[in-house]
Write an enzyme that holds these catalytic residues in place. Structure first.
Site, PDB file in Angstrom:
ATOM      1  CG  HIS A  90      -2.085   0.931   1.063  1.00 24.87           C
ATOM      2  ND1 HIS A  90      -2.164   2.133   1.705  1.00 24.87           N
ATOM      3  CD2 HIS A  90      -3.201   0.859   0.290  1.00 24.87           C
ATOM      4  CE1 HIS A  90      -3.284   2.744   1.370  1.00 24.87           C
ATOM      5  NE2 HIS A  90      -3.934   1.998   0.503  1.00 24.87           N
ATOM      6  CG  HIS A 140      -7.686  -0.441  -2.625  1.00 22.77           C
ATOM      7  ND1 HIS A 140      -7.659   0.706  -3.386  1.00 22.77           N
ATOM      8  CD2 HIS A 140      -6.880  -0.196  -1.554  1.00 22.77           C
ATOM      9  CE1 HIS A 140      -6.886   1.611  -2.779  1.00 22.77           C
ATOM     10  NE2 HIS A 140      -6.404   1.094  -1.672  1.00 22.77           N
ATOM     11  CG  HIS A 178     -11.849   4.647   1.307  1.00 28.46           C
ATOM     12  ND1 HIS A 178     -10.966   5.625   0.906  1.00 28.46           N
ATOM     13  CD2 HIS A 178     -11.068   3.600   1.665  1.00 28.46           C
ATOM     14  CE1 HIS A 178      -9.724   5.176   1.006  1.00 28.46           C
ATOM     15  NE2 HIS A 178      -9.757   3.942   1.463  1.00 28.46           N
ATOM     16  CG  HIS A 205      -8.347   4.769   5.619  1.00 31.58           C
ATOM     17  ND1 HIS A 205      -7.195   4.040   5.741  1.00 31.58           N
ATOM     18  CD2 HIS A 205      -8.947   4.326   4.496  1.00 31.58           C
ATOM     19  CE1 HIS A 205      -7.093   3.186   4.726  1.00 31.58           C
ATOM     20  NE2 HIS A 205      -8.151   3.336   3.951  1.00 31.58           N
ATOM     21  CG  PHE A 261      -2.888   6.890   1.402  1.00 33.01           C
ATOM     22  CD1 PHE A 261      -4.046   6.183   1.676  1.00 33.01           C
ATOM     23  CD2 PHE A 261      -2.966   7.973   0.535  1.00 33.01           C
ATOM     24  CE1 PHE A 261      -5.257   6.554   1.102  1.00 33.01           C
ATOM     25  CE2 PHE A 261      -4.174   8.346  -0.045  1.00 33.01           C
ATOM     26  CZ  PHE A 261      -5.324   7.642   0.238  1.00 33.01           C
ATOM     27  CG  HIS A 284      -9.558  -1.144   1.400  1.00 30.00           C
ATOM     28  ND1 HIS A 284      -9.879  -0.459   0.241  1.00 30.00           N
ATOM     29  CD2 HIS A 284      -8.935  -0.262   2.205  1.00 30.00           C
ATOM     30  CE1 HIS A 284      -9.446   0.788   0.355  1.00 30.00           C
ATOM     31  NE2 HIS A 284      -8.858   0.940   1.535  1.00 30.00           N
TER      32      HIS A 284
HETATM   33 CU1  C2O Z   1      -5.522   2.460  -0.458  1.00 29.62          CU
HETATM   34 CU2  C2O Z   1      -8.171   2.741   1.952  1.00 29.62          CU
HETATM   35  O1  C2O Z   1      -6.682   3.080   0.950  1.00 29.62           O
END
Ligand code: C2O
Length: 596
Positions: free
Chosen positions: A186, A218, A339, A343, A360, A373
Site C-alpha cells: 500500500h 484494492h 472510505h 481510515h 496511506f 477494504h
Molecule cells: Cu488504499 Cu483505503 O486506501
C-alpha cells in the site's frame, strides 16, 4: 428514483433477521448467488458445478475490447509497451497505466519502517525484487469463497483469521508474503515509491487513489492477500471478512480486534473509538452526536454516496487516470466518503501521522485495513446490482491498466483491471446481509422553491466571485443552473452535477469539507440525513516527493436532490462549502453546474 432494490432480491429491513454465525464451511448455509444478476448467476452456477472460473458474464463485451495502444503502435502486448521511453509515446495517445517496474522502486518519503519494527525509521517500502513476472491466469480448481461479515464470525472462524495473520507475521522479513511486506504494498503504490517508468514516464509517480484505479487496485490487493492467508493455514475456502460498517450491528470495530493477545490487534488506533459507533462522515474529531444520531447519519451517508452521488461510472469509480499524468480528475463518491473518514476515524491521533489506518503509508499495517477494504470492495459489487447506469467502465485505458502483486507461492504476477470485474470469476462473493441504507434516503429540512432568488444581493453569484477562493472559512455562493425544469427523459439521460473544480489542498493533512445545497440556516448546517447535505470531499494524508499540495475535483449529483428540495424550477442554487478538517490552505478554482 421511486424504489430501490438490488437486482435479484429485495433486502429485508434492518434488524429483521437473526444474525447467523458461520463456520468456514458455510457455503452450504448461505448462497453466494443470492446477490447476483441472472447472467452472473448462471456463470457462478457453472463455476461452482464445474469448478471452473472462466465464464464471462455481463462484461464480456467490454472484456473483448482491443488494447487501443497496442493496435495503434503495433506492439505485441503490454509486455512490449513496458520498454517504451517517453519520447516514443506519441503524446496524442493516452495509454493505460502500466504495472510498475519494481526493480526501480525508490525510497518513499515517510515510508520507512523496518519489517518487524513498529516505528518509522526512514527506510523504504519496496518489495523484494524478482526478475520473473507471470501474467495472471484464472486458477482452475479453485474453491469458491464467501467473504463473511466480520461481526458475525464464529469463534472458529475468528481463530482461523487470527492464525493466518499470525503466520504472516512470523514469515521471514524478506518473504513477500510477510505481514509487513504486504503492508508495504500500500505504501509503495500510494506514497511515491513507484514511478510510471514502465509507461515511459519515470518522473511521474504512481498514485492509485483518487481516480478510477482505486477500486480495481484494492480488489487485486485483497485478492492476493486472501490467497496468501488461505495458503498459510491450508484452507483454500478461507475468505477475508468484511467490516460491515454500513449496517447498524456492524458499526463498531469487531471486538476480537481489541484483544491485545490477538494477531489482529494493533496498538495504533484511536483509543476513544475502540468500542464507539463509527462515524462515516468523520471530521477529524468526535462529532458529539448520540449513537442513534450517528447510525442514522451513517445510513444516510451510505445512501448519498452509493445512490445520489454515484449515478454513473465516473461518479462511482472516480475520474480517468492514464499513463503520463497524475490523478487529478477526482476520486469516486465512496472513495471520498465513507472510505476515507473511516481510515481517519480508526487512526491513532497520538501518532504524528495518524498511524496506522489514518495515513496511506501505514494503513496496511493494521489488519482492520483489509476488512475495511473488503467492505469497500463489496460496495462495488452492490453498486452494480442497483441497475441503471451502474456498469463497469468500458474505456480500454481502464480495462488494460495493470499492477503487480506477489501470490501465495511468492510468484510476482501481473494483473489487469479487466480481469477483476466479476468477483465470482475471481472465486469469491460476499455473504448476503441486509442493506438498510437503500431505504435511508435523506429527508428535506426545509424544502422551498426560490431560496436562491431571495438571496440575490445578499450572497454573491459565481460570476461575481474572484476565483480561486480560499476555504479558510465557510464559502457561500449562488450557482446558476444552465437548465431548469428538465423533462423526465432529459433527467434520465443526464444527471445534473455540482462540480467543484481545481481543489488545491495540502496532501499531508487529513482534509475534509462538506457541501450543502439550499441550506439557508447560518447557525447550524444540515445533518447528513437531511437532503440539503450534498456530500463530502475527503483526503487521507500522504507524502509525495518534493511537493506537498495536490489538485483534484469534486462532484455531487443534484437531480434527485433539487426535486426533493422543490427547487427544480429555480434559476440557481445556493451552495455552501463548509471546511471541516485541514481546510485552511484549500483553494477552489470554480464552482459550477453541468449535465453529464
Ligand atoms: Cu488504499 Cu483505503 O486506501
Amino acid at each position: 428514483m421511486a424504489s430501490l432494490s438490488l437486482s435479484t432480491s429485495t433486502p429485508t429491513a434492518a434488524g429483521s433477521t437473526t444474525p447467523q454465525t458461520y463456520s468456514s464451511s458455510f457455503t452450504t448455509t448461505i448462497s453466494p448467488l443470492l446477490f447476483l444478476s441472472k447472467t452472473s448467476k448462471k456463470c457462478a452456477l457453472k463455476s461452482l458445478k464445474h469448478k471452473v472460473l472462466s465464464c464471462n458474464a455481463e462484461n464480456s463485451s467490454s472484456l473483448n475490447n482491443l488494447d487501443r495502444r497496442n493496435v495503434l503502435l503495433g506492439l505485441g502486448g503490454l509486455a512490449g509497451a513496458v520498454n517504451l521511453t517517453s519520447s516514443s509515446v506519441p503524446s496524442v495517445l493516452a495509454a493505460p497505466l502500466a504495472a510498475p517496474d519494481i526493480s526501480k522502486c525508490g525510497t518513499s518519503p515517510l515510508s520507512g519502517f523496518k519489517p518487524g519494527g513498529t516505528t518509522p525509521t526512514g527506510g523504504d517500502c519496496c518489495p523484494p525484487d524478482s526478475t520473473q513476472i507471470m501474467d495472471f491466469k484464472f486458477p482452475t480448481n479453485q474453491a469458491f469463497k464467501v467473504r463473511p461479515a466480520a461481526h458475525l464470525l464464529s469463534p472458529k472462524y475468528i481463530a482461523k483469521f487470527n492464525e493466518a495473520i499470525k503466520r504472516m507475521k512470523e514469515l521471514p522479513e524478506d518473504d513477500p508474503r510477510n505481514f509487513l511486506q504486504q503492508a508495504h504494498i500500500h505504501c509503495a503504490y500510494c506514497n511515491g515509491a513507484y514511478t510510471q517508468s514502465s509507461s515511459g514516464f519515470p518522473d511521474i509517480e504512481i498514485q492509485i487513489h483518487n481516480s478510477w484505479l482505486f477500486f480495481p487496485f484494492h480488489r487485486w490487493y485483497l485478492y492476493f492477500y486472501e490467497r496468501i492467508m488461505g495458503s498459510l493455514i491450508d484452507d483454500p475456502t478461507f475468505a477475508l471478512p468484511f467490516w460491515n460498517w454500513d449496517t447498524p450491528a456492524g458499526m463498531t470495530i469487531p471486538k476480537y480486534f481489541n484483544d491485545p493477545k490477538s494477531a489482529l490487534f494493533d496498538s495504533k488506533r484511536n483509543q476513544a473509538n475502540l468500542k464507539a459507533v463509527v462515524d462515516l462522515g468523520y471530521n477529524g474529531k468526535d462529532s458529539g452526536t448520540s449513537d442513534i444520531e450517528k447510525v442514522k447519519n451513517n445510513l444516510a451517508i451510505m445512501y448519498r454516496q452509493m445512490v445520489t452521488n454515484a449515478t454513473d461510472p465516473t461518479a462511482f469509480f472516480g475520474g480517468e487516470y492514464r499513463a503520463g499524468v497524475e490523478p487529478i480528475t477526482g476520486g469516486g463518491s465512496v472513495e471520498q466518503s465513507p472510505h476515507t473518514p473511516v481510515h481517519r476515524w480508526v487512526g491513532d491521533p497520538r501518532e504524528t501521522n495518524g498511524e496506522n489506518l489514518g495515513n496511506f503509508y501505514s494503513a496496511g499495517r493494521d489488519t482492520l485495513f483489509y476488512c475495511h477494504h473488503s467492505n469497500v470492495d463489496r460496495m462495488w459489487s452492490l453498486w452494480k446490482m442497483l441497475g441503471g447506469k451502474h456498469t463497469d467502465i468500458t474505456d480500454p485505458d481502464w480495462l488494460n491498466a495493470s499492477f503487480v502483486f506477489y501470490d501465495e507461492n511468492k510468484n510476482l504476477v501481473r494483473v489487469y483491471v479487466k480481469d477483476c470485474l466479476l468477483t465470482n470469476q475471481l472465486g469469491y462473493d460476499y455473504q448476503r446481509v441486509d442493506v438498510p441504507w437503500l431505504k435511508s434516503k435523506p429527508v428535506p429540512r426545509a424544502p422551498r422553491s426560490g431560496i436562491a432568488k431571495k438571496l440575490v444581493g445578499k450572497v454573491k453569484k459565481t460570476d461575481d466571485v474572484t476565483f480561486p477562493v480560499k476555504l479558510d472559512k465557510i464559502v457561500k455562493v449562488l450557482v446558476p443552473r444552465p437548465k431548469k425544469s428538465r423533462s423526465k427523459k432529459e433527467k434520465q439521460e443526464k444527471e445534473e452535477l455540482l462540480i467543484i473544480q481545481g481543489i488545491t489542498y495540502d496532501s499531508e493533512k487529513y482534509v475534509k469539507f462538506d457541501v450543502y445545497v439550499n441550506d439557508e440556516d447560518d447557525d447550524e448546517a444540515s445533518a447528513p440525513d437531511q437532503t440539503e447535505f450534498a456530500g463530502s470531499f475527503a483526503q487521507l494524508p500522504h507524502k509525495h516527493k518534493g511537493k506537498t499540495s495536490s489538485k483534484t475535483n469534486f462532484r455531487a449529483g443534484l437531480t434527485e436532490l433539487l426535486e426533493e428540495l422543490e427547487a427544480d424550477d429555480d434559476d440557481s442554487v445556493l451552495v455552501t462549502v463548509v471546511p471541516r478538517s485541514g481546510s485552511e490552505d484549500i483553494t477552489i478554482d470554480a464552482i459550477k453546474i453541468i449535465y453529464a
